[in-house]
Design a protein around this motif. Structure first.
Motif, PDB file in Angstrom:
ATOM      1  N   THR A 114      17.034 -20.386  -4.587  1.00  0.00           N
ATOM      2  CA  THR A 114      15.887 -20.378  -5.499  1.00  0.00           C
ATOM      3  C   THR A 114      14.572 -20.474  -4.730  1.00  0.00           C
ATOM      4  N   THR A 115      14.523 -21.356  -3.743  1.00  0.00           N
ATOM      5  CA  THR A 115      13.321 -21.475  -2.912  1.00  0.00           C
ATOM      6  C   THR A 115      13.046 -20.163  -2.194  1.00  0.00           C
ATOM      7  N   ALA A 143      18.070 -26.648 -14.447  1.00  0.00           N
ATOM      8  CA  ALA A 143      16.982 -27.070 -13.554  1.00  0.00           C
ATOM      9  C   ALA A 143      16.571 -25.942 -12.624  1.00  0.00           C
ATOM     10  N   ALA A 144      17.519 -25.050 -12.301  1.00  0.00           N
ATOM     11  CA  ALA A 144      17.208 -23.926 -11.413  1.00  0.00           C
ATOM     12  C   ALA A 144      16.225 -22.969 -12.078  1.00  0.00           C
ATOM     13  N   GLU A 146      13.950 -23.788 -14.366  1.00  0.00           N
ATOM     14  CA  GLU A 146      12.636 -24.436 -14.362  1.00  0.00           C
ATOM     15  C   GLU A 146      12.028 -24.451 -12.960  1.00  0.00           C
ATOM     16  N   GLN A 147      12.893 -24.638 -11.960  1.00  0.00           N
ATOM     17  CA  GLN A 147      12.413 -24.625 -10.570  1.00  0.00           C
ATOM     18  C   GLN A 147      11.794 -23.264 -10.235  1.00  0.00           C
ATOM     19  N   THR A 150       8.401 -22.762 -11.877  1.00  0.00           N
ATOM     20  CA  THR A 150       7.348 -23.469 -11.120  1.00  0.00           C
ATOM     21  C   THR A 150       6.969 -22.707  -9.854  1.00  0.00           C
TER      22      THR A 150
END
Length: 457
Positions: A114-115, A143-144, A146-147, A150
């Protein structure tokens, strides 16, 4: 990356550099040392064996034995073969398809997929001037999603929303339709990872791949897992038609075994390497430059590219014009240069790209903690505007006040002012004597340990 391998290999090859003549015996001894160094760096055994055989075959031939500088000739062979095993040349993303070009990201959970999607989006937007959309098909980890939302906001790319109740294929098809409507150039798809390779995971990503037919399928893998990185990449390459690999967390991997193993084992090129968590921590992988760094020859080309992409060109131009007109370089100008350096990773981030760093003792390198530049900036920030523009005003009492305000000591303030004087003299020589004056000034500064010798505290 590569620190331990660099130290071992440079020591071995340095001993050969001075030999007037190389024999099969000392070549055999050198290649044995190279073999041990590679195995200790966690390079996969088949890769080591193939690499050593190629080095031996070339080293005992006329190329080395008849050379006027046989030691240097052998070093060149080792460098060439290291570059070859990592892929010889940089491999570009293939985006020459009907837009949007879909990039599918695959990999295990925790590898940094994801990063990396966020970093790649920033890279394509800024370096290749593409309109980028990102979407998460990881329905198992809300959560991935939403990550990624962001991260997309941070790097300025379009985020396509999804939720855990949808099917991954439906999510991506809807994203492709939206990307076409909004004239996006690239759609990057984040997929679900697992803690280990399993059949269900592979079947799901194979079905997703078949449904969307991506232009690029990149496998994201944690470099710190060493040989396991190459083995995991092989498993994914067998299941998917991968087009390349992204190595993440390379700043935490001192051995570099994954970089030397992945290409040979999978047959797929390493396209990018990820460093740290910051959105700009993604670099195109250049095997030839990596080989230079392994043999402590530095990576000046990457350093130049980093400066070109991360330095504010408008501010640099204004400073150059100011210096050319003979105006005095002041502490506000110095602060600006320090901030630019910090944006490039500070002293610590630049060190591994400089030639000869492998021969610098480890305890000396460890003195560079990454706190030097922020501390220098803090000292300048504790001055008044008048003091920054007129450093001659800084008497003893003012220096003591600045030290208190910046949480440093008067000795730290004095050290910074000495470095400012050196920079100011260098700028003055540049305005008077052009490049020759600048080089003379830099030569003098190198002896004083510029740009920071703050003790680690």
């Amino acid at each position: 990356m590569f620190e331990s391998l660099t130290q071992r290999l440079t020591g071995t090859l340095q001993r050969l550099r001075g030999h007037g003549r190389l024999t099969e015996d000392n070549i055999r001894e050198a290649t044995r040392e190279v073999r041990i160094a590679l195995l200790e760096a966690d390079v996969a055994l088949p890769v080591v064996s193939a690499l050593i055989e190629r080095i031996k075959a070339r080293a005992v031939g006329q190329e080395v034995l008849t050379s006027l500088t046989p030691g240097q000739a052998l070093i060149k062979i080792v460098r060439d073969e290291l570059a070859e095993v990592m892929g010889a040349a940089a491999s570009e993303l293939n985006l020459n398809v009907q837009p949007p070009a879909v990039i599918l990201m695959a990999g295990l959970q925790g590898a940094g997929k994801t990063t990396t999607v966020g970093k790649l989006g920033k890279h394509l937007k800024e370096r290749r001037k593409k309109k980028v959309m990102v979407v998460s098909a990881d329905v198992y980890r809300p959560a991935a999603i939403e990550q990624l939302r962001t991260l997309a906001g941070q790097v300025g790319v379009t985020f396509f929303p999804s939720d855990a109740g949808q099917k991954p294929v439906d999510i991506v098809r809807a994203a492709i339709a939206e990307a076409k409507k909004t004239f996006m150039d690239v759609l990057i798809v984040d997929t679900a990872g697992r803690l280990a390779i399993d059949e269900a995971m592979m079947a799901e990503i194979q079905a997703l791949h078949a449904a969307i037919d991506p232009a690029e399928t990149l496998f994201v893998v944690d470099a710190m897992t060493g040989q396991d990185a190459a083995n995991t990449a092989k498993a994914f390459a067998d299941a998917l038609p991968l087009t390349g690999v992204v190595l993440t967390k390379t700043d935490g991997d001192a051995r570099g075994g994954a970089a030397l193993s992945v290409r040979h084992i999978t047959g797929k090129p390493i396209k990018f390497v990820g460093v740290g968590e910051k959105p700009d921590g993604l670099d195109v992988f250049h095997p030839d430059r990596a080989a230079n760094r392994i043999l402590d020859m530095g990576d000046v080309l990457s350093l130049v590219e980093q400066v070109e992409s991360q330095v504010d060109q408008e501010k640099a131009k204004k400073l150059a014009e100011k210096v050319a007109k003979g105006k005095k370089f002041n502490l506000e100008d110095m602060r600006e240069q320090l901030v630019q350096m910090q944006n490039m990773g500070g002293l610590h981030g630049l060190m591994d790209k400089l030639p000869g760093m492998g021969s610098v003792p480890e305890h000396v390198k460890n003195q560079v903690t990454g706190k030097e530049v922020p501390r220098m900036v803090a000292i300048i920030d504790s001055m008044t505007k008048k003091e920054r523009r007129n450093p001659g005003l800084l008497n003893g009492s003012r220096r003591a006040r600045i030290a208190r305000g910046s949480g440093t000591t008067p000795a730290d303030v004095n050290r910074l002012l000495k470095q400012y004087q050196q920079m100011e003299q260098m700028m003055s020589k540049l305005s008077r004597g052009g490049m020759k004056g600048l080089l003379r000034g830099m030569k003098g500064m190198m002896g004083s340990g510029f740009p920071g010798r703050f003790p680690g505290r």
